[in-house]
Write a protein that holds these residues in place. Structure first.
Motif, PDB file in Angstrom:
ATOM      1  N   GLU A 101       9.662  63.750 -16.923  1.00 38.89           N
ATOM      2  CA  GLU A 101      10.374  64.536 -15.638  1.00 38.89           C
ATOM      3  C   GLU A 101      11.090  65.825 -16.228  1.00 38.89           C
ATOM      4  OE1 GLU A 101      14.516  63.734 -13.372  1.00 38.89           O
ATOM      5  OE2 GLU A 101      12.553  62.723 -12.615  1.00 38.89           O
ATOM      6  N   ASP A 102      10.842  66.226 -16.868  1.00 38.89           N
ATOM      7  CA  ASP A 102      11.435  67.713 -17.815  1.00 38.89           C
ATOM      8  C   ASP A 102      10.538  68.812 -17.440  1.00 38.89           C
ATOM      9  OD1 ASP A 102      13.643  66.975 -18.886  1.00 38.89           O
ATOM     10  OD2 ASP A 102      12.722  66.608 -20.759  1.00 38.89           O
ATOM     11  N   ASP A 103       8.679  68.406 -17.573  1.00 36.61           N
ATOM     12  CA  ASP A 103       8.686  68.961 -17.544  1.00 36.61           C
ATOM     13  C   ASP A 103       8.058  69.322 -15.595  1.00 36.61           C
ATOM     14  OD1 ASP A 103       6.711  68.931 -19.453  1.00 36.61           O
ATOM     15  OD2 ASP A 103       6.780  66.492 -19.226  1.00 36.61           O
ATOM     16  N   LEU A 104       8.230  68.784 -14.764  1.00 38.23           N
ATOM     17  CA  LEU A 104       8.390  69.043 -13.610  1.00 38.23           C
ATOM     18  C   LEU A 104       9.251  70.470 -13.116  1.00 38.23           C
ATOM     19  CD1 LEU A 104       8.574  66.111 -11.527  1.00 38.23           C
ATOM     20  CD2 LEU A 104       6.806  67.627 -12.339  1.00 38.23           C
ATOM     21  N   VAL A 105      10.805  70.213 -13.897  1.00 37.87           N
ATOM     22  CA  VAL A 105      11.758  71.611 -14.286  1.00 37.87           C
ATOM     23  C   VAL A 105      11.291  72.668 -14.911  1.00 37.87           C
ATOM     24  CG1 VAL A 105      13.917  71.650 -14.754  1.00 37.87           C
ATOM     25  CG2 VAL A 105      13.743  69.797 -13.973  1.00 37.87           C
TER      26      VAL A 105
END
Length: 208
Positions: A101-105
């Motif tokens: 999910e960090d990649d989405l941020v």
């Protein structure tokens, strides 16, 4: 003894909520009201503990990107310079960089930086620092490698690693990751070979 400050705890709570919001709603859709609601606080609490919108976005960027940079340093620490290059490849193309999910941020913030000069500079500072750190690692392991050459290779490795992570959700064959990692290792090996000391021909010259 006084009661310990809750600032760090509250900031972490707000930034986790902000990360969830940006991953779900994007940067533009993550208003302070929405982030405050996700954190179980009021907007005034968000402003008190983190600051205004720009300060919140800066803190969120640090929140998601700093752990990756720190864990890379940890993976390279306590190793001889020559051993840091394979460790670097293992890190950049290993499970630590698996998509989450960090990649989405991160992608939402980078996308937002297209229209925000201040945020663009903030993100550039982080990645240029990463480029310099990788360049320093390369130069320490490969005597004779110059600054420009090491930074060019560092940039290529960053693009390969982060580009691969971005494409990870697509159904490419699993061999692509192994192939990308092998290519990165080959690039570093070629650099080492190019700067290897040539065999001394002093004796041959003396006999002629």
């Amino acid at each position: 003894m006084g009661r310990p400050s809750l600032v760090a705890e509250r900031r972490e709570q707000i930034l986790r909520a902000a990360a969830r919001s940006v991953a779900r709603h994007g940067l533009a859709g993550s208003t302070q009201e929405r982030i405050a609601a996700a954190a179980g606080m009021s907007r005034s609490h968000v402003r008190h503990y983190v600051g205004n919108r720009d300060e919140l976005v800066d803190a969120l960027w640090d929140h998601v990107i700093t752990p990756y940079f720190a864990s890379m340093r940890e993976a390279l620490n306590d190793r001889e310079p020559a051993a840091r290059l394979p460790a670097l490849v293992d890190y950049l193309f290993g499970p630590q960089m698996a998509r989450n999910e960090d990649d989405l941020v991160i992608e939402a913030l980078i996308s937002g930086a297209m229209h925000d000069v201040r945020l663009r500079g903030r993100i550039y500072d982080s990645y240029s620092r990463l480029e310099r750190e990788i360049g320093e690692t390369i130069r320490a392991a490969v005597p004779g490698c110059g600054s420009a050459e090491s930074l060019q290779l560092a940039y290529a490795l960053i693009c390969m690693a982060f580009g691969h992570s971005t494409l990870a959700p697509l159904p490419f064959p699993a061999t692509r990751q192994a192939g990308m990692k092998a290519l990165a290792a080959q690039m570093l090996a070629a650099l080492e070979a190019a700067h290897a000391a040539p065999p001394s021909d002093a004796g041959a010259g003396a006999s002629r």
